[in-house]
Design a protein around this motif. Structure first.
Motif, PDB file in Angstrom:
ATOM      1  N   LEU A  34       0.820  -1.221   0.000  1.00 33.38           N
ATOM      2  CA  LEU A  34       0.000   0.000   0.000  1.00 33.38           C
ATOM      3  C   LEU A  34       0.850   1.266   0.000  1.00 33.38           C
ATOM      4  CD1 LEU A  34      -2.580  -1.078   2.745  1.00 33.38           C
ATOM      5  CD2 LEU A  34      -2.659  -1.489   0.281  1.00 33.38           C
ATOM      6  N   PHE A  35       0.366   2.262  -0.747  1.00 33.58           N
ATOM      7  CA  PHE A  35       1.021   3.571  -0.765  1.00 33.58           C
ATOM      8  C   PHE A  35      -0.058   4.650  -0.694  1.00 33.58           C
ATOM      9  CE2 PHE A  35       3.536   0.576  -3.191  1.00 33.58           C
ATOM     10  CZ  PHE A  35       4.793   0.718  -2.639  1.00 33.58           C
ATOM     11  N   ALA A  36       0.244   5.707   0.057  1.00 33.71           N
ATOM     12  CA  ALA A  36      -0.749   6.778   0.199  1.00 33.71           C
ATOM     13  C   ALA A  36      -0.592   7.842  -0.874  1.00 33.71           C
ATOM     14  CB  ALA A  36      -0.635   7.407   1.581  1.00 33.71           C
ATOM     15  N   SER A  37       0.552   7.859  -1.548  1.00 31.96           N
ATOM     16  CA  SER A  37       0.737   8.887  -2.577  1.00 31.96           C
ATOM     17  C   SER A  37       1.627   8.360  -3.689  1.00 31.96           C
ATOM     18  CB  SER A  37       1.381  10.137  -1.968  1.00 31.96           C
ATOM     19  OG  SER A  37       2.727   9.871  -1.659  1.00 31.96           O
ATOM     20  N   ALA A  38       1.573   9.063  -4.822  1.00 32.01           N
ATOM     21  CA  ALA A  38       2.381   8.681  -5.981  1.00 32.01           C
ATOM     22  C   ALA A  38       3.866   8.781  -5.654  1.00 32.01           C
ATOM     23  CB  ALA A  38       2.033   9.588  -7.156  1.00 32.01           C
ATOM     24  N   GLN A  39       4.220   9.825  -4.896  1.00 35.16           N
ATOM     25  CA  GLN A  39       5.629  10.017  -4.542  1.00 35.16           C
ATOM     26  C   GLN A  39       6.157   8.836  -3.735  1.00 35.16           C
ATOM     27  OE1 GLN A  39       3.294  12.314  -4.453  1.00 35.16           O
ATOM     28  NE2 GLN A  39       4.085  14.332  -5.014  1.00 35.16           N
ATOM     29  N   GLU A  40       5.334   8.361  -2.798  1.00 29.81           N
ATOM     30  CA  GLU A  40       5.721   7.210  -1.977  1.00 29.81           C
ATOM     31  C   GLU A  40       5.994   6.007  -2.869  1.00 29.81           C
ATOM     32  OE1 GLU A  40       3.314   5.583   1.299  1.00 29.81           O
ATOM     33  OE2 GLU A  40       2.961   7.682   1.858  1.00 29.81           O
ATOM     34  N   PHE A  41       5.121   5.826  -3.840  1.00 29.94           N
ATOM     35  CA  PHE A  41       5.257   4.674  -4.733  1.00 29.94           C
ATOM     36  C   PHE A  41       6.550   4.770  -5.545  1.00 29.94           C
ATOM     37  CE2 PHE A  41       4.522   2.829  -8.991  1.00 29.94           C
ATOM     38  CZ  PHE A  41       4.318   1.499  -8.625  1.00 29.94           C
ATOM     39  N   LEU A  42       6.824   6.001  -6.057  1.00 35.24           N
ATOM     40  CA  LEU A  42       8.016   6.185  -6.884  1.00 35.24           C
ATOM     41  C   LEU A  42       9.288   5.955  -6.068  1.00 35.24           C
ATOM     42  CD1 LEU A  42       7.015   9.268  -9.066  1.00 35.24           C
ATOM     43  CD2 LEU A  42       7.495   6.945  -9.866  1.00 35.24           C
ATOM     44  N   ALA A  43       9.222   6.325  -4.791  1.00 33.21           N
ATOM     45  CA  ALA A  43      10.412   6.224  -3.953  1.00 33.21           C
ATOM     46  C   ALA A  43      10.707   4.778  -3.551  1.00 33.21           C
ATOM     47  CB  ALA A  43      10.223   7.086  -2.704  1.00 33.21           C
ATOM     48  N   ASP A  44       9.719   3.908  -3.707  1.00 34.20           N
ATOM     49  CA  ASP A  44       9.877   2.537  -3.228  1.00 34.20           C
ATOM     50  C   ASP A  44      10.707   1.711  -4.217  1.00 34.20           C
ATOM     51  OD1 ASP A  44       8.905   0.643  -1.143  1.00 34.20           O
ATOM     52  OD2 ASP A  44       8.247  -0.429  -2.950  1.00 34.20           O
ATOM     53  N   LYS A  45      11.503   0.782  -3.656  1.00 34.57           N
ATOM     54  CA  LYS A  45      12.225  -0.170  -4.522  1.00 34.57           C
ATOM     55  C   LYS A  45      11.339  -1.391  -4.694  1.00 34.57           C
ATOM     56  CE  LYS A  45      16.501  -1.538  -4.767  1.00 34.57           C
ATOM     57  NZ  LYS A  45      17.018  -1.170  -6.102  1.00 34.57           N
ATOM     58  N   ARG A  46      10.813  -1.553  -5.898  1.00 36.43           N
ATOM     59  CA  ARG A  46       9.842  -2.625  -6.111  1.00 36.43           C
ATOM     60  C   ARG A  46      10.527  -3.918  -6.551  1.00 36.43           C
ATOM     61  NH1 ARG A  46       8.232   2.109  -7.794  1.00 36.43           N
ATOM     62  NH2 ARG A  46       9.142   1.827  -9.858  1.00 36.43           N
ATOM     63  N   PRO A  47      10.054  -5.067  -6.066  1.00 37.09           N
ATOM     64  CA  PRO A  47      10.650  -6.349  -6.452  1.00 37.09           C
ATOM     65  C   PRO A  47      10.382  -6.630  -7.936  1.00 37.09           C
ATOM     66  CG  PRO A  47       8.639  -6.706  -5.204  1.00 37.09           C
ATOM     67  CD  PRO A  47       8.913  -5.241  -5.150  1.00 37.09           C
ATOM     68  N   ASP A  48      11.282  -7.335  -8.554  1.00 39.20           N
ATOM     69  CA  ASP A  48      11.168  -7.596  -9.990  1.00 39.20           C
ATOM     70  C   ASP A  48      10.338  -8.849 -10.219  1.00 39.20           C
ATOM     71  OD1 ASP A  48      11.516  -7.338 -12.669  1.00 39.20           O
ATOM     72  OD2 ASP A  48      13.527  -8.224 -12.696  1.00 39.20           O
ATOM     73  N   VAL A  49       9.038  -8.751  -9.964  1.00 41.07           N
ATOM     74  CA  VAL A  49       8.130  -9.888 -10.172  1.00 41.07           C
ATOM     75  C   VAL A  49       6.927  -9.406 -10.948  1.00 41.07           C
ATOM     76  CG1 VAL A  49       8.831 -11.112  -8.062  1.00 41.07           C
ATOM     77  CG2 VAL A  49       6.968  -9.434  -7.968  1.00 41.07           C
ATOM     78  N   PRO A  50       6.158 -10.341 -11.533  1.00 39.29           N
ATOM     79  CA  PRO A  50       4.933  -9.907 -12.212  1.00 39.29           C
ATOM     80  C   PRO A  50       4.089  -9.083 -11.255  1.00 39.29           C
ATOM     81  CG  PRO A  50       5.344 -12.209 -12.668  1.00 39.29           C
ATOM     82  CD  PRO A  50       6.356 -11.788 -11.654  1.00 39.29           C
ATOM     83  N   SER A  51       3.666  -7.913 -11.683  1.00 40.80           N
ATOM     84  CA  SER A  51       2.937  -7.033 -10.767  1.00 40.80           C
ATOM     85  C   SER A  51       1.955  -6.173 -11.542  1.00 40.80           C
ATOM     86  CB  SER A  51       3.922  -6.148 -10.002  1.00 40.80           C
ATOM     87  OG  SER A  51       4.869  -5.595 -10.880  1.00 40.80           O
ATOM     88  N   CYS A  52       1.059  -5.530 -10.806  1.00 46.78           N
ATOM     89  CA  CYS A  52       0.200  -4.512 -11.407  1.00 46.78           C
ATOM     90  C   CYS A  52      -0.075  -3.430 -10.385  1.00 46.78           C
ATOM     91  CB  CYS A  52      -1.083  -5.121 -11.946  1.00 46.78           C
ATOM     92  SG  CYS A  52      -2.271  -5.551 -10.682  1.00 46.78           S
ATOM     93  N   LEU A  53      -0.586  -2.310 -10.858  1.00 48.63           N
ATOM     94  CA  LEU A  53      -0.751  -1.139  -9.999  1.00 48.63           C
ATOM     95  C   LEU A  53      -2.219  -0.708 -10.001  1.00 48.63           C
ATOM     96  CD1 LEU A  53       0.297   1.354  -8.433  1.00 48.63           C
ATOM     97  CD2 LEU A  53       0.887   2.367 -10.647  1.00 48.63           C
ATOM     98  N   ILE A  54      -2.807  -0.662  -8.800  1.00 45.81           N
ATOM     99  CA  ILE A  54      -4.152  -0.095  -8.670  1.00 45.81           C
ATOM    100  C   ILE A  54      -3.958   1.349  -8.239  1.00 45.81           C
ATOM    101  CG2 ILE A  54      -6.356  -0.234  -7.456  1.00 45.81           C
ATOM    102  CD1 ILE A  54      -5.793  -3.205  -7.030  1.00 45.81           C
ATOM    103  N   LEU A  55      -4.445   2.264  -9.053  1.00 42.62           N
ATOM    104  CA  LEU A  55      -4.076   3.665  -8.881  1.00 42.62           C
ATOM    105  C   LEU A  55      -5.322   4.552  -8.813  1.00 42.62           C
ATOM    106  CD1 LEU A  55      -1.800   5.769  -8.867  1.00 42.62           C
ATOM    107  CD2 LEU A  55      -1.737   5.617 -11.360  1.00 42.62           C
ATOM    108  N   ASP A  56      -5.410   5.317  -7.746  1.00 43.51           N
ATOM    109  CA  ASP A  56      -6.490   6.307  -7.623  1.00 43.51           C
ATOM    110  C   ASP A  56      -6.163   7.470  -8.561  1.00 43.51           C
ATOM    111  OD1 ASP A  56      -8.665   7.742  -6.834  1.00 43.51           O
ATOM    112  OD2 ASP A  56      -8.039   8.024  -4.760  1.00 43.51           O
ATOM    113  N   VAL A  57      -7.184   7.978  -9.246  1.00 42.52           N
ATOM    114  CA  VAL A  57      -6.928   9.058 -10.195  1.00 42.52           C
ATOM    115  C   VAL A  57      -6.538  10.337  -9.467  1.00 42.52           C
ATOM    116  CG1 VAL A  57      -7.920  10.509 -11.984  1.00 42.52           C
ATOM    117  CG2 VAL A  57      -8.494   8.084 -11.892  1.00 42.52           C
ATOM    118  N   ARG A  58      -7.353  10.667  -8.456  1.00 46.41           N
ATOM    119  CA  ARG A  58      -7.080  11.901  -7.724  1.00 46.41           C
ATOM    120  C   ARG A  58      -6.232  11.586  -6.501  1.00 46.41           C
ATOM    121  NH1 ARG A  58     -10.134  15.823 -10.043  1.00 46.41           N
ATOM    122  NH2 ARG A  58     -12.328  15.382 -10.406  1.00 46.41           N
TER     123      ARG A  58
END
Lengths: 208, 474
Positions: A34-58
């Motif tokens: 879980l991430f509360a903001s886009a910046q948080e998500f960008l700052a995270d080091k994501r594992p290299d596995v099949p993944s997808c992103l559920i993203l709030d527009v606003r």
């Protein structure tokens, strides 16, 4: 359904919605980060596995659509499922044009979301597979000598050894050796195999 | 009073006094020699005092006749010997002066008394004089008009029974005690008129002190029914205007409010689905379902809370003045506005000082002020594209009380407009009506505080208000 190695990311500023999505995914055996903001998500080091992103527009700060743009610019190919409380058509069109997997308006049917997640994950899996294969082929292509690389497009264009020899100004025997090395280095079992690899590697055909 | 007595009486007393003087003189003049003249001068003096000029002169005439007849040679005759003329004339002169002095003094005193009576009667305030036993001694004309009693119905009766509503009698007794201690008592209260209707009065009572002793109490009543009603009407109009303005603001916030309610509802639906899926597993996964249900309860409460806030803000009737934590008020308003800020691309920062003392206030009204200030700031930042749209809400304590500040990064306003931004109908918005800050200021002032606007450098505005700390709390 269960694919524990898969990873779902959720970027949603509303804590209730965030927790609810995590619960829903957990109930079908999906791990969510879980991430509360886009910046948080960008700052995270994501594992290299099949993944997808559920993203709030606003989102506060960087919006969902802006994050989508940012990811595309950084060449990060993660399937995105947009969710929004008040989706308007132009917004969803923009998102879909920019390559979004799905655009869901709250309250959405849980099955729609789960279907979209599964589709995204399997697509990402395929994309990763393809990318991995392409990477391997590119490595093989790297191992070719410059002469072999010169011969490659001519051979797959259907020219005979003789024709190739004339074109590059060498003997038919030499071309034969090049062709043999090419097949061996590219690990092509047959000419058809080599042809398929050439397509993946986008090696241009040349007309006779 | 005595001045109203008939001319017969007034001239009669001249005869009586001079007659008495004559008798005394006849009896005593052998002992007193010329001293008897003092009796006649006294008679003239007394007649002038009680009867004034005419009877006074009549007494002089009678005295002259009596003196000439009995005491100046030739005796038993009204004639006066030539050598006695100076004596007689000097007596005449003394008598005339005495008469004039007596009547002039009397007339002056009567004039003064009449003047005072006139003042008492004609004063536009109702006046009542009661004795120490609370019996009415005197009231003026305005009093009879205000309370509907005739003069004779009141004098001698107990004032508490006459004009004090029964439920206020205990209080009136306390006031009477303070009067008895020599204090002036100043109250705004209700009194009852003859027909039982209630009159709102502002009442001043004070003891009448003579020779160091309290002898009576004066009370002056001013009828404030009309002004009180006007004030109530004004408050009602203000509160209606404030209510209208709240509704307008809520209208502007409608989509954000819908979002605030939609979020928890969406979360409830999603958690419900999760619970169903946990339970559908074989065997059912109760722990997972329980977790989802906990979230549902929490989110339902959150939705209810948002709706509660909105209902409170739409409430028309004034809410009671209670002890409030200003930070709590801020958080509640942010619950309704943070999404709106987000929607408009503004970030909201709070710098709330912990442990603020409580203020006494109307929760809804103070929320309204903050709501107004936040919406103004957000509106002002709509046009900003070259810098971040930033809203900062600060709370702090200063020597006078608690301070709340709303800072924005909008364009602010022209320096010369600083004094006008609180004026009614002043607005910089295309579709504004210009009442927001006017209403906000009147609310803050009704709470004993001040609402101020400052320009922020390099750009933006600071709107801040202070509120006194609730009484009894340090």
């Amino acid at each position: 359904m269960r694919a524990p190695q898969d990873q779902v990311f959720i970027v949603e500023d509303d804590p209730s919605m965030r927790a609810a999505l995590k619960n829903l995914l957990k109930s079908v055996g999906l791990e969510a980060q879980l991430f509360a903001s886009a910046q948080e998500f960008l700052a995270d080091k994501r594992p290299d596995v099949p993944s997808c992103l559920i993203l709030d527009v606003r989102l506060p700060g960087l919006s969902g659509l802006e994050l989508q743009k940012e990811l595309a610019a950084s060449n990060i190919h993660i399937p995105i499922i947009f969710i929004t409380a008040h989706g308007d058509i132009p917004m969803s069109v923009r998102a879909m044009k920019a390559g979004a997997m799905e655009f869901l308006t709250k309250p959405f049917r849980d099955q729609d979301l789960l279907d979209a997640i599964q589709l995204s994950l399997s697509q990402d899996r395929v994309r990763r597979q393809t990318a991995a294969e392409l990477g391997e082929l590119e490595k093989r292509l790297e191992s070719l000598t410059s002469r072999e690389r010169e011969v490659f497009p001519l051979i797959i264009s259907g020219r005979s050894n003789k024709e190739v020899a004339v074109e590059i100004g060498t003997s038919e025997i030499t071309v034969k050796v090049h062709r043999g090395n090419l097949m061996r280095k590219m690990q092509a079992g047959s000419f058809a195999d080599l042809l398929r690899m050439a397509t993946s590697l986008k090696i241009p055909y040349t007309k006779v | 009073m005595q001045s109203l007595r008939s001319p017969y009486f007034r001239y009669g007393i001249a005869l009586v006094f001079v007659g008495a003087a004559l008798i005394l003189s006849l009896l005593l003049h052998t002992i007193l020699s010329d001293g008897f003249l003092i009796f006649f001068l006294s008679a003239v003096m007394l007649t002038s005092w009680f009867g004034r000029t005419g009877p006074g002169l009549f007494a002089v005439f009678l005295s002259m006749a009596a003196v000439a007849y009995f005491f100046i040679p030739p005796y038993r005759a009204f004639a006066v010997d030539l050598e006695e003329v100076p004596y007689f004339l000097s007596f005449l002169l003394s008598a005339l002066v005495t008469s004039w002095l007596g009547s002039a003094r009397r007339i002056a005193e009567e004039k003064q008394q009449a003047h005072l009576d006139e003042l008492f009667e004609q004063t536009p305030e109702a006046i009542m004089l009661v004795d120490l036993q609370d019996r009415v001694l005197r009231v003026n004309k305005r009093f009879t008009q205000m309370f509907g009693y005739a003069m004779q119905e009141i004098v001698g009766r107990y004032s508490i029974e006459l004009i004090i509503p029964s439920q206020l009698r205990g209080q009136a007794m306390n006031e009477r005690e303070r009067l008895a201690e020599g204090q002036e008592v100043n109250v705004e209260t209700t009194r009852r008129s003859r027909d039982g209707s209630h009159i709102d009065v502002s009442e001043v009572s004070f003891p009448v002190i003579a020779n160091g002793k309290c002898i009576a109490y004066y009370t002056i009543f001013r009828d404030i029914t009309a002004s009180k009603r006007a004030l109530e009407d004004l408050h009602k109009a203000q509160s209606e205007l404030a209510h209208l303005s709240r509704i307008t603001t809520m209208g502007e916030l409608a989509s954000s409010i819908a979002h605030e309610i939609n979020q928890p509802i969406g979360a409830i639906a999603t958690n419900g689905n999760a619970a169903v899926r946990w339970l559908a597993q074989n065997p059912p996964h109760l722990e997972g379902a329980g977790e989802a249900l906990d979230c549902i309860v929490r989110d339902a409460n959150r939705a209810a809370q948002v709706i509660g806030r909105i209902r409170a803000l739409l409430e028309k009737n004034p809410t009671p003045m209670i002890h409030l934590d200003l930070n709590e008020v801020i958080r509640e308003v942010l619950l309704l506005t943070s999404h709106e800020a987000n929607r408009r691309g503004a970030t909201v920062k709070t710098e709330l000082s912990n442990g603020l003392p409580p203020v006494l206030g109307d929760r809804v009204q103070l929320q309204q002020v903050l709501l107004n200030l936040i919406m103004n700031s957000l509106d002002s930042m709509n046009s900003i594209t070259d810098r971040p749209r930033e809203l900062v809400i600060k709370s702090s304590r200063d020597t006078n009380g608690v301070v709340l500040e709303v800072l924005d990064s909008g364009p602010g306003w022209d320096e010369q407009l600083t004094d006008t931004i609180f004026d009614p109908f002043f607005t910089t918005k295309k579709d504004g009506i210009g009442m927001g800050l006017t209403i906000s200021r009147s609310i803050v002032e009704a709470h004993g505080g001040h609402l101020k606007a400052e320009r922020r450098t390099p750009h933006g505005a600071i709107l801040k208000f202070d509120l006194p700390i609730a009484a009894g709390i340090k």
